[in-house]
Scaffold this active site. Structure first.
Site, PDB file in Angstrom:
ATOM      1  N   ASP A  30      15.352   6.582 -39.308  1.00 55.33           N
ATOM      2  CA  ASP A  30      13.995   6.698 -38.773  1.00 55.33           C
ATOM      3  C   ASP A  30      13.450   8.086 -39.086  1.00 55.33           C
ATOM      4  OD1 ASP A  30      11.795   7.078 -36.809  1.00 55.33           O
ATOM      5  OD2 ASP A  30      12.501   5.181 -35.976  1.00 55.33           O
ATOM      6  N   ASN A  86      11.433  -3.459 -29.826  1.00 55.30           N
ATOM      7  CA  ASN A  86      10.145  -3.570 -29.141  1.00 55.30           C
ATOM      8  C   ASN A  86       9.308  -4.717 -29.709  1.00 55.30           C
ATOM      9  OD1 ASN A  86      10.804  -1.192 -27.720  1.00 55.30           O
ATOM     10  ND2 ASN A  86       9.970   0.083 -29.354  1.00 55.30           N
ATOM     11  N   GLN A  93       5.701  -1.317 -29.388  1.00 49.91           N
ATOM     12  CA  GLN A  93       5.811  -1.578 -30.835  1.00 49.91           C
ATOM     13  C   GLN A  93       4.637  -0.942 -31.555  1.00 49.91           C
ATOM     14  OE1 GLN A  93       6.001  -5.763 -31.952  1.00 49.91           O
ATOM     15  NE2 GLN A  93       6.659  -5.276 -34.041  1.00 49.91           N
ATOM     16  N   HIS A  99      11.917  -4.948 -36.271  1.00 54.05           N
ATOM     17  CA  HIS A  99      12.961  -3.958 -36.557  1.00 54.05           C
ATOM     18  C   HIS A  99      13.778  -3.710 -35.296  1.00 54.05           C
ATOM     19  CE1 HIS A  99       9.264  -1.883 -35.409  1.00 54.05           C
ATOM     20  NE2 HIS A  99      10.029  -0.992 -34.787  1.00 54.05           N
ATOM     21  N   HIS A 101      16.043  -0.723 -33.408  1.00 53.98           N
ATOM     22  CA  HIS A 101      16.392   0.694 -33.358  1.00 53.98           C
ATOM     23  C   HIS A 101      17.864   0.833 -32.977  1.00 53.98           C
ATOM     24  CE1 HIS A 101      12.172   2.287 -33.094  1.00 53.98           C
ATOM     25  NE2 HIS A 101      11.946   1.085 -32.607  1.00 53.98           N
TER      26      HIS A 101
HETATM   27  P1  AMP Z   1       8.346   0.826 -32.885  1.00 50.33           P
HETATM   28  O1  AMP Z   1       7.606   1.785 -32.003  1.00 50.33           O
HETATM   29  O2  AMP Z   1       9.429   0.068 -32.196  1.00 50.33           O
HETATM   30  O3  AMP Z   1       7.403  -0.074 -33.659  1.00 50.33           O
HETATM   31  O4  AMP Z   1       9.109   1.747 -33.917  1.00 50.33           O
HETATM   32  C1  AMP Z   1       8.575   2.186 -35.117  1.00 50.33           C
HETATM   33  C2  AMP Z   1       9.504   3.255 -35.638  1.00 50.33           C
HETATM   34  O5  AMP Z   1       9.303   3.385 -37.019  1.00 50.33           O
HETATM   35  C3  AMP Z   1       9.300   4.631 -35.025  1.00 50.33           C
HETATM   36  O6  AMP Z   1      10.530   5.073 -34.459  1.00 50.33           O
HETATM   37  C4  AMP Z   1       8.878   5.496 -36.210  1.00 50.33           C
HETATM   38  O7  AMP Z   1       9.390   6.805 -36.140  1.00 50.33           O
HETATM   39  C5  AMP Z   1       9.449   4.735 -37.380  1.00 50.33           C
HETATM   40  N1  AMP Z   1       8.762   4.863 -38.640  1.00 50.33           N
HETATM   41  C6  AMP Z   1       7.441   4.692 -38.884  1.00 50.33           C
HETATM   42  N2  AMP Z   1       7.181   4.842 -40.189  1.00 50.33           N
HETATM   43  C7  AMP Z   1       8.358   5.117 -40.792  1.00 50.33           C
HETATM   44  C8  AMP Z   1       8.749   5.360 -42.147  1.00 50.33           C
HETATM   45  N3  AMP Z   1       7.871   5.386 -43.139  1.00 50.33           N
HETATM   46  N4  AMP Z   1      10.058   5.583 -42.388  1.00 50.33           N
HETATM   47  C9  AMP Z   1      10.971   5.583 -41.396  1.00 50.33           C
HETATM   48  N5  AMP Z   1      10.663   5.338 -40.102  1.00 50.33           N
HETATM   49  C10 AMP Z   1       9.379   5.114 -39.807  1.00 50.33           C
END
Ligand code: AMP
Ligand code: ZN
Length: 135
Positions: A30, A86, A93, A99, A101
Site C-alpha cells: 500500500d 471495506n 472504502q 481489495h 488489507h
Molecule cells: P480502501 O479505503 O479500503 O478503499 O483502501 C484503499 C487503499 O488503497 C488505501 O490504503 C490507499 O493507501 C491505497 N492506495 C490507493 N492508491 C494506491 C496505489 N496507487 N498504490 C498502492 N496503494 C494505493
C-alpha cells in the site's frame, strides 16, 4: 473497467511494489501504509466489493491472505496482523475495486484500527435475529 486504478495495477499497466502475483491476484504494498508492510490483495478482474465478488474468488482471496501473512510475519517479525476489507463509502472504502488489507501490527504501534464497543441491546438483538435469514 478502463479507468479503475486497481485494475491497471493488478494487471501490470501501472507499476507497483509487487509481493506476489498469480493468474488471479496481485499482492502489492500500500502506498499509504497504516504500518510498515501494509499490503493489499487485488483480484485481476474487476469487482467493486465483496457483494459482487464470486464465491470462489472470495475463498481464494482468504486462502491467499493466510499464505501472505503467515510468510510476512516471519519476514517483518511483527506481533500480529489485521485483515481488513471495506465495502462502501460508509465503511471507509475509497477505491471501488475489491481489495483486502493485510496490516502488520507491532505491540504498542497505535495504528488505530479499532472501534468503540457499544452494547448489544435486547431490542437490537430481537430485531436483527427476527429479520435475518440466510438462504
Ligand atoms: P480502501 O479505503 O479500503 O478503499 O483502501 C484503499 C487503499 O488503497 C488505501 O490504503 C490507499 O493507501 C491505497 N492506495 C490507493 N492508491 C494506491 C496505489 N496507487 N498504490 C498502492 N496503494 C494505493
Ligand atoms: Zn478495477
Amino acid at each position: 473497467m478502463k479507468e479503475c486504478i486497481f485494475c491497471k495495477i493488478a494487471n501490470g499497466e501501472i507499476p507497483s511494489a509487487t509481493l506476489y502475483e498469480d493468474e488471479k491476484f496481485r499482492v502489492i504494498l500500500d502506498l499509504g501504509p497504516a504500518t510498515k508492510g501494509h499490503a493489499l490483495i487485488l483480484p485481476k478482474s474487476h469487482y467493486e466489493n465483496l457483494y459482487e465478488l464470486p464465491e470462489g474468488l472470495a475463498g481464494d482471496a482468504m486462502v491467499l491472505a493466510k499464505k501472505v501473512i503467515t510468510e510476512m510475519k516471519e519476514v517483518l517479525k511483527c506481533d500480529g496482523y489485521n485483515v481488513v476489507q471495506n465495502n462502501g463509502e460508509a465503511a471507509g472504502q475509497t477505491v471501488f475495486h475489491f481489495h483486502m488489507h493485510l496490516i502488520p501490527r507491532r505491540d504498542g504501534d497505535n495504528a488505530g484500527i479499532s472501534w468503540n464497543p457499544g452494547t448489544l441491546t435486547p431490542e437490537d438483538k430481537e430485531e436483527i435475529l427476527s429479520k435475518f435469514s440466510l438462504k
